[in-house]
Scaffold this motif. Structure first.
Motif, short mmCIF file in Angstrom:
data_model
loop_
_atom_site.label_atom_id
_atom_site.label_comp_id
_atom_site.label_asym_id
_atom_site.label_seq_id
_atom_site.Cartn_x
_atom_site.Cartn_y
_atom_site.Cartn_z
N CYS A 82 4.75 18.61 -8.33
CA CYS A 82 5.99 18.42 -9.08
C CYS A 82 6.39 16.95 -9.01
N VAL A 83 7.09 16.49 -10.04
CA VAL A 83 7.55 15.11 -10.11
C VAL A 83 8.86 15.00 -9.34
N GLN A 84 8.94 13.99 -8.48
CA GLN A 84 10.16 13.76 -7.71
C GLN A 84 10.92 12.59 -8.32
N ASN A 85 12.19 12.77 -8.52
CA ASN A 85 13.03 11.68 -9.03
C ASN A 85 13.57 10.88 -7.87
N VAL A 86 12.76 9.95 -7.38
CA VAL A 86 13.12 9.10 -6.25
C VAL A 86 13.22 7.67 -6.75
N PRO A 87 14.29 6.96 -6.42
CA PRO A 87 14.41 5.56 -6.87
C PRO A 87 13.19 4.74 -6.44
N THR A 88 12.75 3.84 -7.30
CA THR A 88 11.56 3.04 -7.06
C THR A 88 11.60 2.31 -5.73
N GLU A 89 12.76 1.78 -5.35
CA GLU A 89 12.84 1.02 -4.11
C GLU A 89 12.77 1.92 -2.87
N PRO A 122 13.15 17.54 3.15
CA PRO A 122 14.13 16.92 2.24
C PRO A 122 13.47 16.20 1.06
N ARG A 123 12.10 16.12 1.11
CA ARG A 123 11.34 15.45 0.05
C ARG A 123 11.82 14.02 -0.18
N ARG A 124 11.72 13.22 0.89
CA ARG A 124 12.12 11.82 0.75
C ARG A 124 11.17 10.91 1.53
N TRP A 125 11.05 9.68 1.05
CA TRP A 125 10.21 8.65 1.64
C TRP A 125 11.04 7.72 2.51
N HIS A 126 10.41 7.22 3.59
CA HIS A 126 11.01 6.19 4.44
C HIS A 126 9.93 5.16 4.74
N ARG A 127 10.26 3.90 4.62
CA ARG A 127 9.31 2.86 5.03
C ARG A 127 9.40 2.73 6.55
N VAL A 128 8.25 2.75 7.21
CA VAL A 128 8.18 2.64 8.66
C VAL A 128 8.06 1.17 9.03
N SER A 129 8.92 0.73 9.93
CA SER A 129 8.90 -0.66 10.36
C SER A 129 7.69 -0.90 11.27
N THR A 130 6.90 -1.91 10.94
CA THR A 130 5.72 -2.25 11.73
C THR A 130 5.66 -3.76 11.91
N PRO A 144 1.96 16.68 13.11
CA PRO A 144 2.13 18.04 13.61
C PRO A 144 3.57 18.51 13.41
N GLY A 145 3.74 19.79 13.44
CA GLY A 145 5.09 20.34 13.29
C GLY A 145 5.40 20.62 11.85
N GLY A 146 6.25 19.79 11.28
CA GLY A 146 6.68 20.01 9.91
C GLY A 146 5.71 19.57 8.85
N GLY A 147 4.62 18.88 9.24
CA GLY A 147 3.63 18.46 8.26
C GLY A 147 4.01 17.24 7.46
N ASP A 148 4.95 16.43 7.99
CA ASP A 148 5.28 15.18 7.30
C ASP A 148 4.02 14.35 7.11
N GLU A 155 1.73 -1.86 4.47
CA GLU A 155 2.87 -0.96 4.49
C GLU A 155 2.50 0.38 5.11
N VAL A 156 3.48 0.96 5.82
CA VAL A 156 3.37 2.32 6.33
C VAL A 156 4.58 3.08 5.81
N TRP A 157 4.33 4.22 5.19
CA TRP A 157 5.40 5.06 4.63
C TRP A 157 5.30 6.46 5.22
N ARG A 158 6.46 7.10 5.42
CA ARG A 158 6.51 8.49 5.89
C ARG A 158 7.21 9.32 4.83
N PHE A 159 6.57 10.43 4.45
CA PHE A 159 7.18 11.37 3.51
C PHE A 159 7.61 12.60 4.28
#
Length: 107
Positions: free
Chosen positions: A29-36, A79-87, A51-55, A71-75
């Protein structure tokens, strides 16, 4: 007959490699998430499920400008949302692989 998989060289004899996971039907399905708030288009990245929730963790890849990314990203699945992981100090990589190892206590 061998119960394992097969490859170009014949049977792999990998039936002891671990538990078989039944195929699960997937609905895209298409997610309407802001580009940034999400990773840009890429290929050659690596991804693992947690493990666990399958993120999902996504690392590196080649971006739309043909540059390798660090870049490292976590989905988050629920809640179906992306977070940029600080590295810090991660090299930019593309066409690589990733593995996730979890200790018996889950740490």
């Amino acid at each position: 007959a061998n119960a394992g998989g097969s490859g170009s060289g014949g049977e792999l004899n990998d039936e002891g490699a671990g538990p078989r996971v039944p195929f699960v039907s997937v609905e895209w399905c298409v997610q309407n998430v802001p580009t940034e708030s999400r990773p840009g288009p890429r290929w050659g990245h690596a991804a693992v499920t947690l493990p666990g929730g399958g993120d999902l963790l996504v690392f590196g890849g080649t971006n739309e400008y043909l540059s390798a990314s660090a870049e490292v990203w976590r989905f988050e699945i629920l809640p179906r949302r992306w977070h940029r992981v600080s590295t810090e100090g991660c090299p930019a990589l593309s066409a690589h692989s990733a593995s996730l190892v979890v200790s018996p206590d889950g740490a």
